[in-house]
Scaffold this active site. Structure first.
Site, PDB file in Angstrom:
ATOM      1  N   ASP A 217       0.833  -1.206   0.000  1.00  0.00           N
ATOM      2  CA  ASP A 217       0.000   0.000   0.000  1.00  0.00           C
ATOM      3  C   ASP A 217       0.869   1.259   0.000  1.00  0.00           C
ATOM      4  OD1 ASP A 217      -2.778   1.040   0.311  1.00  0.00           O
ATOM      5  OD2 ASP A 217      -1.996   1.875   2.171  1.00  0.00           O
ATOM      6  N   GLU A 268      14.649 -14.735  -0.517  1.00  0.00           N
ATOM      7  CA  GLU A 268      14.921 -15.897   0.337  1.00  0.00           C
ATOM      8  C   GLU A 268      13.773 -16.906   0.299  1.00  0.00           C
ATOM      9  OE1 GLU A 268      16.002 -14.880   4.362  1.00  0.00           O
ATOM     10  OE2 GLU A 268      16.908 -12.995   3.674  1.00  0.00           O
TER      11      GLU A 268
END
Ligand code: TEU
Ligand code: CA
Length: 543
Positions: A217, A268
């Site tokens: 956002d 990751e």
């Protein structure tokens, strides 16, 4: 490895890389936006929830989307539809709990669907424990995580809230604090390293639970001008977003380092992605948020904000292809979301608006990249009329009623043609926003058995998009002739043209190949040409 290869080079290099190895899912994913509160109510309290959404996952798999993005599910102060978050590592009890979210992710995965969450790093709720601690003690470490200014007669600068009025409000002890949205949404100070550290934990918390990424956002916010200087101009809702008149508030260069850090975290976790909400007028600037080491996508809002106009649509497509192509990112296409009037209404309402929304859907679903479908747009829902007494949107209240607000695109989804439209189990509480009368005519159950419905069109389009590489992952060329917009999409030996007639009369399209799909039954094919009525679109395949 495919992503690195794909991201590194020019648009041409990218297509080579994609052919060499299967492309990452997010480059062409169709993402369905779930407004959780209004999607499906599992427990009968009148509020959509995770159990309800879980029960409707088979519908999303049947529809043929690849992923869902869920609007904020966190405990919230309720001032802005969940975008005022109290606890970033929990689920609002109205929606369920963390276990429900894990179950949702697991069920979705079994159906081949990925789950993307919304994350709100620009501001917290005023009820967040940090802001509460900051209110209690002006010298607390938490106070440094927001923008406070000492008591004085005038606010520190001329910044305005996007929801109306000044961007500064007073604390009970007279200090000023900054909120670019509602006063219940104090802006975080990203120059304090504790803020970044905390968000890293939040991202990992949800990634560890198997989500496939985040819609970020206000990704163009976070950092403000270091001196909090006055903006050179006042915000005028320009066509496509904020520009230089708001130079001190948005798009500070420091923000890109946050996205580099977040990208490194996502790297990751295999197959995860970030999509940024970047409301800037300059699409070249928006695309910079999706450079190879930043977010995977940033929304292109051009089509969402374009009127029904050939030049505007053509520019909306071409400028996005150019800007994102330059950084090697897929375009994320948006025709509707929870902040904007429904397409059917924007494009003229009634049969006309519906015809245009159907045609626009074929355009969006043909384009290379990742389209976002807002829940209910696949049903052709119009903007609902919500009585003022039951409105919730702070935009309505803060503008003193001058702006209608966004409630009309946030009413419950119609699932069947019972009086409650199947949003809640039978004999439940009233829904949190009223279901408009006659809404049953849009119900999923009705449209699913109607070969001419908007839902059937979306479902067919998504199935064809999955089967034809030219659709969704081709090389696109845009051209216009009078009021006809043609996008030619090529992949290998296959060419699919999407022809959109935005004018007021029927046009004849020459050497068409064969019709794959049309937005109207009134398309006529004869030897050598296709007659395409006004406000309709067609997919034509040549091979
Ligand atoms: O919107 C951010 C934004 O920039 C708004 O100006 C948006 O364009 C506006 O709502 C359009 O009328 C995001 C969310 O999408 C919105 O729902 C939130 O209210 C806002 O952030 C604050 O978190
Ligand atoms: Ca509920």
């Amino acid at each position: 490895m495919a992503r690195r290869l794909a991201a590194a080079g020019s648009p041409t290099d990218r297509s080579v890389a994609i052919e060499r190895s299967p492309s990452p899912w997010w480059q062409t994913a169709v993402v369905y936006q779930v407004y959780l509160r209004s999607f499906a109510d599992g427990n009968g309290d009148g509020v959509g929830d995770l159990a309800g959404l879980r029960s409707r996952l088979p519908y999303l798999a049947w529809l043929g989307v690849d992923a869902l993005w869920i609007n904020p599910h966190y405990p919230s102060g309720g001032a802005d539809g969940g975008y005022d978050i109290v606890d970033y590592r929990a689920v609002d009890p109205e929606y369920g709990d963390v276990g429900d979210l894990e179950d949702l992710v697991a069920d979705a995965r079994r159906l081949g669907l990925r789950v993307v969450l919304d994350v709100v790093p620009n501001h917290t709720s005023d009820r967040h424990r940090w802001f509460q601690a900051a209110l209690a003690d002006a010298d607390s470490p938490e106070a440094a995580r927001y923008h406070f200014a000492p008591p004085s007669d005038e606010p520190p600068n001329n910044w305005q809230s996007l929801f109306g009025g000044p961007a500064w409000s007073r604390t009970p002890d007279g200090r000023w604090y900054l909120h670019l949205f509602a006063p219940e949404q104090p802006d975080l100070n990203w120059r304090d390293p504790a803020v970044a550290a905390d968000f890293e934990q939040t991202l990992r918390f949800w990634l560890d639970r198997g989500v496939s990424g985040f819609r970020v956002d206000v990704a163009y916010g976070l950092f403000k001008d270091a001196g909090l200087r006055d903006n050179p101009g006042s915000y005028s809702p320009t066509l496509f977003g904020h520009g230089p008149e708001q130079a001190m508030t948005w798009n500070q260069p420091e923000v890109h380092d946050v996205w580099r850090q977040w990208r490194a975290i996502c790297d990751e976790y295999p197959d995860t992605m970030l999509v940024g909400e970047v409301c800037l007028a300059d699409l070249e600037q928006v695309a910079l948020y999706s450079r190879p080491d930043e977010m995977h996508q940033s929304f292109s809002f051009r089509l969402l904000k374009s009127p029904w106009d050939t030049a505007a649509f053509a520019d909306g497509v071409q400028s996005a292809l150019d800007a994102f192509g330059r950084v090697g990112a897929p375009v994320s296409w948006v025709l509707g979301n929870h902040d904007k009037d429904r397409q059917v209404t924007r494009f003229g309402g009634g049969a006309l608006g519906t015809a245009r929304a159907r045609a626009a859907a074929l355009l969006m679903l043909a384009l290379p990249g990742s389209p976002y479908v807002y829940a209910g747009d696949e049903l052709g829902l119009p903007q609902a009329t919500v009585p003022d007494e039951v409105k919730r949107d702070p935009i309505f209240f803060r503008s003193g009623g001058a702006r209608a607000g966004r409630d009309g695109c946030r009413v419950p989804m119609p699932w069947n043609d019972t009086p409650g439209v199947g949003f809640s189990p039978e004999e439940s509480a009233d829904p949190w926003l009223p279901v408009p009368s006659g809404w049953d005519r849009y119900a999923v159950s009705r449209q699913a058995r109607d070969g001419g419905s908007v839902l059937t069109l979306y479902r067919r389009a998504l199935a064809l998009r999955a089967a034809h590489p030219a659709l969704g992952s081709g090389q696109a060329t845009v051209c216009t002739q009078d009021d006809v917009l043609t996008v030619t999409c090529v992949s290998g030996a296959e060419t699919v043209r999407c022809v959109l007639n935005m004018g007021s009369g029927t046009v004849l399209v020459g050497s068409p190949g064969s019709v794959l799909l049309a937005s109207t039954t009134r398309v006529r094919q004869s030897a050598g040409s296709v007659a395409l009525p006004a406000d309709s679109a067609v997919w034509l395949v040549e091979s």
